[in-house]
Design an enzyme around this catalytic site. Structure first.
Site, PDB file in Angstrom:
ATOM      1  N   LYS A  32     -51.085 -42.331 -41.446  1.00 55.66           N
ATOM      2  CA  LYS A  32     -51.678 -43.312 -40.534  1.00 55.66           C
ATOM      3  C   LYS A  32     -50.668 -43.652 -39.436  1.00 55.66           C
ATOM      4  CE  LYS A  32     -53.976 -47.862 -41.072  1.00 55.66           C
ATOM      5  NZ  LYS A  32     -54.360 -48.847 -42.112  1.00 55.66           N
ATOM      6  N   SER A 109     -59.300 -49.749 -41.303  1.00 54.63           N
ATOM      7  CA  SER A 109     -58.293 -49.312 -40.349  1.00 54.63           C
ATOM      8  C   SER A 109     -57.676 -47.953 -40.675  1.00 54.63           C
ATOM      9  CB  SER A 109     -57.190 -50.369 -40.212  1.00 54.63           C
ATOM     10  OG  SER A 109     -56.391 -50.453 -41.353  1.00 54.63           O
ATOM     11  N   SER A 133     -58.290 -51.305 -46.592  1.00 54.84           N
ATOM     12  CA  SER A 133     -58.259 -50.234 -45.598  1.00 54.84           C
ATOM     13  C   SER A 133     -57.902 -48.851 -46.122  1.00 54.84           C
ATOM     14  CB  SER A 133     -57.296 -50.605 -44.464  1.00 54.84           C
ATOM     15  OG  SER A 133     -57.764 -51.723 -43.769  1.00 54.84           O
TER      16      SER A 133
END
Length: 442
Positions: A32, A109, A133
């Site tokens: 990420k 997210s 998330s």
């Protein structure tokens, strides 16, 4: 993807050097975009951080590389890990779409991380999870997503949201890979390189022979197709396992979200300030970031997210009784762990199970007029229990809606029971079998 590494092109062109060492040998991964990679900006999906250069790799990235993992790149994400009605939207790289239906979002997210695994771009991904998330994007895209016990994975080199809630963990195609990656993230020196699936399943089978599974029920607004999928799985599993039902309200009469939100508000500004101070380039402090936000040079940012960040910056200049917030949350965390223990002990059970999300993936924010059925006030509600308790939870795919949108089921155990949760998840995965078709990609 927000950045693609040279290794990705080498793999594509058949020029990658094979690795024979490490527990993750030849497994490709993405991280990420709030996780530091040396010489690559950590934008956290937020355009004002487009040049935020870290000093080096995050510690968990170093562990993955040392274990033989092949870093392919960085995955898109919601701006600074909060979506504000634009699920998966980044002002740096645009909107992440769900590989199963590009008119839908990929949930929270860590959307880009989950989409990369679902699309077959990487063997696994590393996401972060503050309030759902990792698990929600995994459920929305038909992947496995594991939120470890809070504090079990190092978070240095990761843009923070709420240190008391933040954790990092794997998103993968199966439990075996997720377990292998988690062991590396945790720093297990004795991890063997052979396939873990047999030992995981056997251990999980023995555990389930000796105890029950509590299936949580009574979620207001649960989508009927998700409810039917959970009921079908419960019925099928009950032929071999002891399945008992308990109402969610027995754990929490009210949603934990307001308490989590208050904690995030108290921690975010000061935590972000500490992170910025370690950058080798980009805004080095909140004042410099505030100047960028007020400059008007980043029109693609979500106005709601900018307002939240400015509010967090202002909070760091004011006097707040944050110690009271932390004290109350510590008591709430103890309460959450007690509730989990009571629910398990009352039925001689090892884990709680429940729908990961109360509704399937919703239309992307830029889609208008798309029919969508969701009666839940907060589709993410079930996942807050793990956040409140700091407990391990894994989401596994159990089917799809008639529209082809994946459905996830979560397995949760007490804080510190990560290995047990993974073993049981492996056993349940084997019993349930594959029920989500891979996405059809052009």
């Amino acid at each position: 993807m927000s950045w693609v590494s040279p290794a990705a092109y080498a793999l594509r062109d058949g020029e990658a050097e094979p690795s024979n060492a490490g527990a993750l040998r030849n497994l490709s991964f993405v991280v990420k975009d709030n996780i530091d990679i040396e010489n690559v900006p950590t934008t956290a999906g937020f355009a004002p951080l487009h040049d935020a250069m870290p000093a080096g790799d995050a510690r968990l990235v170093s562990r993955l590389r040392e274990a033989g993992g092949i870093l392919l790149g960085k995955a898109n994400m919601s701006e600074l890990a909060i979506s504000n009605d634009r699920l998966g939207y980044s002002s740096t790289f645009g909107l992440t779409r769900n590989p199963h239906d590009t008119s839908r979002n990929a949930a929270g997210s860590s959307s880009g991380a989950a989409a990369a695994v679902a699309a077959g771009f990487a063997s696994f991904a590393i996401g972060t999870d503050t309030s759902g998330s990792i698990r929600a994007p995994a459920a929305a895209t038909g992947c496995v997503g594991f939120r470890p016990t809070h504090g079990s994975v190092p978070l240095d080199g990761i843009v923070p949201l709420s240190p008391s809630l933040d954790t990092a963990g794997p998103i993968a195609a199966n439990v075996d890979t997720a377990a292998r990656v988690f062991s590396v993230l945790r720093g297990d020196a004795a991890l063997k390189t052979e396939d873990l699936s047999a030992s995981l399943e056997v251990s999980g089978e023995k555990l389930l022979e000796q105890s029950a599974i509590v299936m949580m029920a009574g979620f207001d607004g649960l989508h009927p197709e998700i409810g039917a999928a959970i009921s079908n799985i419960s019925r099928e599993l009950s032929a071999e396992l002891d399945i008992v039902s308990q109402h969610y309200a027995a754990l929490f009469e009210h949603s934990p979200w307001p308490r989590l939100e208050k904690l995030i508000s108290a921690e975010f500004g000061s935590a972000l300030s500490r992170y910025l101070s370690g950058l080798s380039r980009g805004p080095k402090n909140l004042r410099e970031l505030e100047e960028r936000l007020r400059s008007g040079n980043f029109p693609a940012t979500n106005r709601l997210r900018v307002e939240q960040i400015l509010s967090a910056i202002a909070r760091t200049r004011e006097t707040h009784d944050d110690e009271d917030v932390f004290r109350k949350f510590k008591a709430f965390r103890a309460q959450a762990n007690t509730a989990i223990r009571h629910a398990l002990d009352g039925h001689n059970a090892s884990v709680l199970c429940f729908p990961t999300m109360l509704c399937p993936a919703s239309p992307a924010y830029d889609q208008t007029g798309t029919p969508y059925e969701c009666a839940a006030a907060d589709p993410y509600l079930p996942g807050y229990l793990a956040c409140a308790a700091g407990a391990p939870e894994i989401a596994i795919p159990i089917g799809s809606t008639r529209a082809g949108l994946p459905i996830g089921m979560s397995i949760l155990g007490p804080a510190g029971s990560d290995d047990m949760v993974l073993r049981i998840a492996s056993r349940l995965e084997a019993l349930i079998g594959p029920r989500v078709e891979p996405p059809e990609l052009e």
